[in-house]
Design a protein around this motif. Structure first.
Motif, PDB file in Angstrom:
ATOM      1  N   PHE A 165      13.766  12.939   5.250  1.00  0.00           N
ATOM      2  CA  PHE A 165      14.512  13.145   4.008  1.00  0.00           C
ATOM      3  C   PHE A 165      13.824  14.165   3.107  1.00  0.00           C
ATOM      4  CE2 PHE A 165      16.940   9.631   5.462  1.00  0.00           C
ATOM      5  CZ  PHE A 165      18.190   9.834   4.914  1.00  0.00           C
ATOM      6  N   ASP A 166      12.501  14.225   3.166  1.00  0.00           N
ATOM      7  CA  ASP A 166      11.787  15.263   2.399  1.00  0.00           C
ATOM      8  C   ASP A 166      12.229  16.656   2.823  1.00  0.00           C
ATOM      9  OD1 ASP A 166      10.166  13.805   0.619  1.00  0.00           O
ATOM     10  OD2 ASP A 166       8.599  13.536   2.128  1.00  0.00           O
ATOM     11  N   THR A 167      12.472  16.846   4.124  1.00  0.00           N
ATOM     12  CA  THR A 167      12.877  18.168   4.608  1.00  0.00           C
ATOM     13  C   THR A 167      14.366  18.418   4.414  1.00  0.00           C
ATOM     14  OG1 THR A 167      13.211  17.388   6.878  1.00  0.00           O
ATOM     15  CG2 THR A 167      11.017  18.219   6.318  1.00  0.00           C
ATOM     16  N   LEU A 168      15.172  17.360   4.423  1.00  0.00           N
ATOM     17  CA  LEU A 168      16.624  17.509   4.267  1.00  0.00           C
ATOM     18  C   LEU A 168      17.047  17.815   2.835  1.00  0.00           C
ATOM     19  CD1 LEU A 168      18.052  14.587   6.422  1.00  0.00           C
ATOM     20  CD2 LEU A 168      18.265  17.023   6.882  1.00  0.00           C
ATOM     21  N   GLY A 208       0.839  -1.191   0.000  1.00  0.00           N
ATOM     22  CA  GLY A 208       0.000   0.000   0.000  1.00  0.00           C
ATOM     23  C   GLY A 208       0.872   1.237   0.000  1.00  0.00           C
ATOM     24  N   VAL A 209       0.207   2.397  -0.077  1.00  0.00           N
ATOM     25  CA  VAL A 209       0.916   3.671  -0.110  1.00  0.00           C
ATOM     26  C   VAL A 209       0.543   4.478   1.125  1.00  0.00           C
ATOM     27  CG1 VAL A 209       1.215   5.827  -1.395  1.00  0.00           C
ATOM     28  CG2 VAL A 209       0.992   3.666  -2.629  1.00  0.00           C
ATOM     29  N   TRP A 210       1.565   4.941   1.832  1.00  0.00           N
ATOM     30  CA  TRP A 210       1.396   5.817   2.988  1.00  0.00           C
ATOM     31  C   TRP A 210       2.258   7.040   2.742  1.00  0.00           C
ATOM     32  CZ3 TRP A 210       0.672   0.702   3.253  1.00  0.00           C
ATOM     33  CH2 TRP A 210      -0.386   0.223   4.025  1.00  0.00           C
ATOM     34  N   ASN A 211       1.666   8.220   2.839  1.00  0.00           N
ATOM     35  CA  ASN A 211       2.372   9.492   2.610  1.00  0.00           C
ATOM     36  C   ASN A 211       3.170   9.460   1.304  1.00  0.00           C
ATOM     37  OD1 ASN A 211       1.348  10.000   5.145  1.00  0.00           O
ATOM     38  ND2 ASN A 211       3.166  11.033   5.854  1.00  0.00           N
ATOM     39  N   THR A 262       7.795   4.416  11.651  1.00  0.00           N
ATOM     40  CA  THR A 262       9.194   4.841  11.566  1.00  0.00           C
ATOM     41  C   THR A 262       9.627   5.040  10.116  1.00  0.00           C
ATOM     42  OG1 THR A 262      10.022   2.561  11.672  1.00  0.00           O
ATOM     43  CG2 THR A 262       9.822   3.771  13.770  1.00  0.00           C
ATOM     44  N   GLY A 263       9.069   4.235   9.195  1.00  0.00           N
ATOM     45  CA  GLY A 263       9.385   4.423   7.781  1.00  0.00           C
ATOM     46  C   GLY A 263       8.868   5.759   7.266  1.00  0.00           C
ATOM     47  N   VAL A 264       7.621   6.078   7.591  1.00  0.00           N
ATOM     48  CA  VAL A 264       7.047   7.369   7.183  1.00  0.00           C
ATOM     49  C   VAL A 264       7.844   8.513   7.803  1.00  0.00           C
ATOM     50  CG1 VAL A 264       5.019   8.856   7.492  1.00  0.00           C
ATOM     51  CG2 VAL A 264       4.725   6.517   6.682  1.00  0.00           C
ATOM     52  N   GLN A 265       8.233   8.367   9.064  1.00  0.00           N
ATOM     53  CA  GLN A 265       9.022   9.401   9.746  1.00  0.00           C
ATOM     54  C   GLN A 265      10.376   9.590   9.060  1.00  0.00           C
ATOM     55  OE1 GLN A 265      10.333   8.309  13.674  1.00  0.00           O
ATOM     56  NE2 GLN A 265      10.759  10.416  14.251  1.00  0.00           N
ATOM     57  N   ALA A 266      11.027   8.509   8.701  1.00  0.00           N
ATOM     58  CA  ALA A 266      12.333   8.605   8.030  1.00  0.00           C
ATOM     59  C   ALA A 266      12.195   9.314   6.690  1.00  0.00           C
ATOM     60  CB  ALA A 266      12.927   7.211   7.830  1.00  0.00           C
ATOM     61  N   ARG A 324      22.835   5.243  12.554  1.00  0.00           N
ATOM     62  CA  ARG A 324      23.649   5.300  13.756  1.00  0.00           C
ATOM     63  C   ARG A 324      22.843   5.839  14.939  1.00  0.00           C
ATOM     64  NH1 ARG A 324      27.537   7.850  11.740  1.00  0.00           N
ATOM     65  NH2 ARG A 324      26.701   9.918  12.086  1.00  0.00           N
ATOM     66  N   GLU A 325      21.926   6.758  14.686  1.00  0.00           N
ATOM     67  CA  GLU A 325      21.221   7.455  15.763  1.00  0.00           C
ATOM     68  C   GLU A 325      19.876   6.835  16.126  1.00  0.00           C
ATOM     69  OE1 GLU A 325      21.073  11.493  14.386  1.00  0.00           O
ATOM     70  OE2 GLU A 325      23.264  11.656  14.355  1.00  0.00           O
ATOM     71  N   ARG A 326      19.398   5.865  15.352  1.00  0.00           N
ATOM     72  CA  ARG A 326      18.075   5.300  15.589  1.00  0.00           C
ATOM     73  C   ARG A 326      18.113   3.781  15.466  1.00  0.00           C
ATOM     74  NH1 ARG A 326      18.012   9.906  12.914  1.00  0.00           N
ATOM     75  NH2 ARG A 326      16.609  11.558  13.550  1.00  0.00           N
ATOM     76  N   ILE A 327      17.187   3.154  16.161  1.00  0.00           N
ATOM     77  CA  ILE A 327      17.072   1.696  16.077  1.00  0.00           C
ATOM     78  C   ILE A 327      16.283   1.305  14.831  1.00  0.00           C
ATOM     79  CG2 ILE A 327      16.129  -0.346  17.199  1.00  0.00           C
ATOM     80  CD1 ILE A 327      16.510   1.116  19.876  1.00  0.00           C
ATOM     81  N   TRP A 328      15.166   2.002  14.601  1.00  0.00           N
ATOM     82  CA  TRP A 328      14.296   1.681  13.462  1.00  0.00           C
ATOM     83  C   TRP A 328      14.051   2.925  12.645  1.00  0.00           C
ATOM     84  CZ3 TRP A 328      11.675   0.303  18.272  1.00  0.00           C
ATOM     85  CH2 TRP A 328      11.874  -1.024  18.644  1.00  0.00           C
ATOM     86  N   PRO A 329      13.727   2.786  11.420  1.00  0.00           N
ATOM     87  CA  PRO A 329      13.959   1.607  10.598  1.00  0.00           C
ATOM     88  C   PRO A 329      15.383   1.596  10.087  1.00  0.00           C
ATOM     89  CG  PRO A 329      12.983   3.308   9.239  1.00  0.00           C
ATOM     90  CD  PRO A 329      13.109   3.864  10.635  1.00  0.00           C
ATOM     91  N   LYS A 330      15.815   0.458   9.609  1.00  0.00           N
ATOM     92  CA  LYS A 330      17.086   0.402   8.894  1.00  0.00           C
ATOM     93  C   LYS A 330      16.834   1.073   7.551  1.00  0.00           C
ATOM     94  CE  LYS A 330      18.182  -3.292   6.590  1.00  0.00           C
ATOM     95  NZ  LYS A 330      18.548  -4.680   6.271  1.00  0.00           N
ATOM     96  N   LEU A 331      17.725   1.955   7.151  1.00  0.00           N
ATOM     97  CA  LEU A 331      17.616   2.611   5.847  1.00  0.00           C
ATOM     98  C   LEU A 331      18.778   2.179   4.971  1.00  0.00           C
ATOM     99  CD1 LEU A 331      16.685   6.283   6.831  1.00  0.00           C
ATOM    100  CD2 LEU A 331      15.160   4.413   6.202  1.00  0.00           C
ATOM    101  N   TYR A 332      18.509   2.023   3.689  1.00  0.00           N
ATOM    102  CA  TYR A 332      19.578   1.687   2.751  1.00  0.00           C
ATOM    103  C   TYR A 332      19.243   2.229   1.376  1.00  0.00           C
ATOM    104  CZ  TYR A 332      16.517  -2.241   1.500  1.00  0.00           C
ATOM    105  OH  TYR A 332      15.455  -3.014   1.111  1.00  0.00           O
ATOM    106  N   LEU A 333      20.246   2.181   0.528  1.00  0.00           N
ATOM    107  CA  LEU A 333      20.192   2.769  -0.806  1.00  0.00           C
ATOM    108  C   LEU A 333      20.341   1.675  -1.852  1.00  0.00           C
ATOM    109  CD1 LEU A 333      20.250   5.706  -1.904  1.00  0.00           C
ATOM    110  CD2 LEU A 333      22.717   5.596  -1.754  1.00  0.00           C
TER     111      LEU A 333
END
Length: 169
Positions: free
Chosen positions: A161-164, A62-65, A153-157, A108-117
């Protein structure tokens, strides 16, 4: 002097520890964990009124944000729940170094979620993952919490990035 209060989220996890529990307090039996199934994940999503579908691979998505999320059952016995998200934006390959540094800071600063490229069709895609081994089963409450954690946590991450990153990196 008043007793220091436990933060709200911590008191929900630990319970109110400011006073000892009464001796007559009865222990309420908890639901027994049952095996993880795609139907149970779908039921949990439906209970929240979330809109989702089954994709061509049989995965719930599904799609969230504006970002796509999948609810995958992995492992030999399909006992691992993975909530995986893909950020709605793509970035040029030339930005790999800067984006990798930002992802490393997040991880490094958070437990969740793991982010990758990942490089996909000549551009970079950012993914989030929260994975949990549920070999011994899961209660409905635990499943709901894991789904909420993966999505939240995924939506938060991705919002971070949207703001960064400016719209046209």
């Amino acid at each position: 002097m008043s007793d220091p209060r436990t933060p709200g989220w911590l008191s929900r996890v630990l319970g109110d520890r400011s006073t000892p529990p009464p001796a007559e307090r009865r222990v309420v039996p908890q639901a027994r964990p049952t095996p993880l199934t795609r139907d149970r994940v779908g039921d949990a999503l439906s209970e929240h009124g979330y809109h989702f579908r089954t994709d061509e691979d049989g995965d719930l998505t599904g799609v969230w944000n504006d970002s796509r999320f999948w609810f995958l059952l992995l492992g030999e016995q399909r006992e691992i729940l993975q909530v995986r998200g893909r950020w709605h934006r793509q970035l040029p390959v030339a930005s790999r170094r800067a984006v990798t540094l930002a992802l490393n800071d997040w991880n490094r600063e958070r437990i969740w979620p793991k982010l990758y490229l990942r490089e996909e069709e000549g551009e970079l895609a950012i993914y989030s993952e929260v994975s949990t081994d549920l070999e011994h089963g899961v209660t409905a409450e635990q499943l709901d919490q894991l789904i909420s954690c993966g999505l939240g946590t995924g939506v938060q991450a991705f919002a971070s990035f949207d703001t960064l990153l400016p719209p046209q990196v």
